[in-house]
Design a protein around this motif. Structure first.
Motif, mmCIF file in Angstrom:
data_model
loop_
_atom_site.group_PDB
_atom_site.id
_atom_site.type_symbol
_atom_site.label_atom_id
_atom_site.label_comp_id
_atom_site.label_asym_id
_atom_site.label_seq_id
_atom_site.Cartn_x
_atom_site.Cartn_y
_atom_site.Cartn_z
ATOM 1 N N ILE A 103 -1.122 -8.351 2.685
ATOM 2 C CA ILE A 103 -1.283 -7.519 1.755
ATOM 3 C C ILE A 103 -0.447 -7.409 0.616
ATOM 4 N N ALA A 104 0.648 -8.043 0.734
ATOM 5 C CA ALA A 104 1.502 -8.242 -0.381
ATOM 6 C C ALA A 104 1.225 -8.997 -1.661
ATOM 7 N N ASN A 105 0.017 -9.935 -1.316
ATOM 8 C CA ASN A 105 -0.700 -10.919 -2.123
ATOM 9 C C ASN A 105 -1.703 -10.114 -2.951
ATOM 10 N N LYS A 106 -2.168 -8.819 -2.772
ATOM 11 C CA LYS A 106 -3.413 -8.442 -3.215
ATOM 12 C C LYS A 106 -3.190 -7.575 -4.683
ATOM 13 N N GLY A 107 -1.877 -7.508 -5.092
ATOM 14 C CA GLY A 107 -1.544 -7.074 -6.218
ATOM 15 C C GLY A 107 -1.745 -5.444 -6.127
ATOM 16 N N ASN A 108 -1.765 -4.919 -7.437
ATOM 17 C CA ASN A 108 -1.775 -3.515 -7.654
ATOM 18 C C ASN A 108 -2.835 -2.707 -7.449
ATOM 19 N N ILE A 109 -4.233 -3.242 -7.188
ATOM 20 C CA ILE A 109 -5.387 -2.906 -6.974
ATOM 21 C C ILE A 109 -5.791 -3.696 -5.681
ATOM 22 N N ILE A 110 -6.113 -2.903 -4.735
ATOM 23 C CA ILE A 110 -6.534 -3.512 -3.385
ATOM 24 C C ILE A 110 -8.153 -3.262 -3.215
ATOM 25 N N SER A 111 -8.896 -4.331 -3.435
ATOM 26 C CA SER A 111 -10.414 -4.097 -3.344
ATOM 27 C C SER A 111 -11.112 -4.278 -1.823
ATOM 28 N N THR A 112 -11.871 -3.232 -1.335
ATOM 29 C CA THR A 112 -12.476 -3.520 -0.224
ATOM 30 C C THR A 112 -14.087 -3.708 -0.687
ATOM 31 N N SER A 113 -14.728 -3.524 0.432
ATOM 32 C CA SER A 113 -16.244 -3.953 0.263
ATOM 33 C C SER A 113 -16.850 -2.657 -0.340
ATOM 34 N N GLU A 114 -16.175 -1.291 -0.365
ATOM 35 C CA GLU A 114 -16.808 -0.021 -0.961
ATOM 36 C C GLU A 114 -15.765 0.482 -1.817
ATOM 37 N N ARG A 115 -14.639 0.335 -1.998
ATOM 38 C CA ARG A 115 -13.808 1.171 -2.914
ATOM 39 C C ARG A 115 -12.543 0.147 -3.563
ATOM 40 N N GLU A 116 -12.112 0.868 -4.402
ATOM 41 C CA GLU A 116 -10.874 0.252 -4.867
ATOM 42 C C GLU A 116 -9.641 0.821 -4.600
ATOM 43 N N ILE A 117 -8.600 0.446 -3.864
ATOM 44 C CA ILE A 117 -7.285 1.174 -3.603
ATOM 45 C C ILE A 117 -6.167 0.845 -4.655
ATOM 46 N N LYS A 118 -5.726 1.935 -5.151
ATOM 47 C CA LYS A 118 -4.548 1.717 -6.343
ATOM 48 C C LYS A 118 -3.209 1.895 -5.299
ATOM 49 N N VAL A 119 -2.389 0.901 -5.606
ATOM 50 C CA VAL A 119 -0.958 0.964 -5.191
ATOM 51 C C VAL A 119 -0.144 1.878 -6.061
ATOM 52 N N LEU A 120 0.334 2.996 -5.410
ATOM 53 C CA LEU A 120 0.927 3.898 -6.309
ATOM 54 C C LEU A 120 2.616 3.656 -6.341
#
Length: 281
Positions: free
Chosen positions: A72-89
């Protein structure tokens, strides 16, 4: 057989945590004696801890926790899934913590709350010596438990968590929804199991927690990590991911955390505990 007359840092932390949860000191002493500790040593250790006096500990081999690079640490500040984008705060490396936005929609939060209201029961803890679930004074919330993939809605959330964390659904316990009313809390604790309660044949040790906030709390209810001075204010639709187990079988004692009392309104969260292997159903 020679009696045990030393304790590890892990056991010391567990004793502190257990005392804070409201367990009778005498019960802890008796449990230590049953595990082979010298009676006088057990009593003196508990007395010193109760009086905030120094307790000498013996670290286990490889006691210093080894931090490993997580997928999970290699996914950057935006984690993309099949239905939405998750932002790392927020991201912290030691212990490894991510605070994530847009994990659940407001409608999904509301649906999960409504689905759980009629299933709430007093929350329990797992007793270190018996392995059984029981009530504890330090955990005053109510909870609802779901089986893996219990329905389509639960499956959608389970799949999203798996995509975010890269941990298979079957490596996680079923979702738990918790409700904290005014004054309710969960005192400082670790989510991982004590070494004597790890069932390798049923998923093994807990290694991570995915905690989703289902509502905005008017006042109180923060998630506190006291060893690093971190306080997370609940925000509807966000989630907290923290990782505390590595491939060496070690656990991260910096992951000690609590849910402080709600002082206005109420608090709803949903928890997913992730284990090192597959959980048998």
């Amino acid at each position: 057989m020679q009696k045990i007359s030393s304790i590890s840092n892990e056991l010391k932390d567990w004793i502190l945590n257990t005392l804070k949860s409201g367990v009778n000191p005498e019960s802890i002493v008796q449990g230590m004696i049953k595990k082979g500790f010298d009676q006088a040593f057990a009593y003196s250790t508990i007395i010193r801890i109760l009086n905030n006096q120094a307790v000498n500990t013996v670290d286990r081999e490889h006691a210093t926790y080894l931090y490993e690079t997580l997928e999970i640490a290699n996914k950057g500040n935006i984690i993309s899934t099949s239905e939405r984008e998750i932002k790392v705060l927020l991201k912290i490396d030691k212990p490894y913590i991510l605070y994530l936005d847009n994990v659940l929609s407001h409608d999904e939060c509301n649906q999960l709350i409504e689905l759980s209201k009629n299933r709430l029961e007093p929350s329990q803890i797992i007793d270190t010596y018996s392995g059984e679930r029981k009530l504890a004074a330090g955990r005053t919330s109510k909870g609802a438990y779901y089986k893996l993939n219990e329905n389509n809605f639960i499956s959608k959330i389970e799949n999203r968590i798996a995509e975010i964390t890269n941990h298979p659904i079957v490596n996680g316990e079923g979702l738990q929804v918790l409700n904290y009313e005014l004054g309710e809390e969960y005192k400082a604790h670790f989510d991982y199991f004590p070494s004597g309660q790890i069932q390798l044949e049923n998923g093994g040790q807990r290694i991570a927690t995915f905690l989703m906030y289902l509502n905005d709390v008017e006042e109180g209810g923060e998630t506190i990590f006291p060893k690093i001075g971190l306080s997370i204010v609940p925000k509807k639709g966000t989630a907290l991911y923290f990782h505390y187990g590595n491939s060496k079988g070690q656990v991260d004692r910096l992951s000690l955390h609590s849910s402080v009392p709600v002082t206005k309104g109420e608090k709803w969260v949903s928890t997913k505990w992730i284990r090192e292997g597959m959980i048998l159903q």
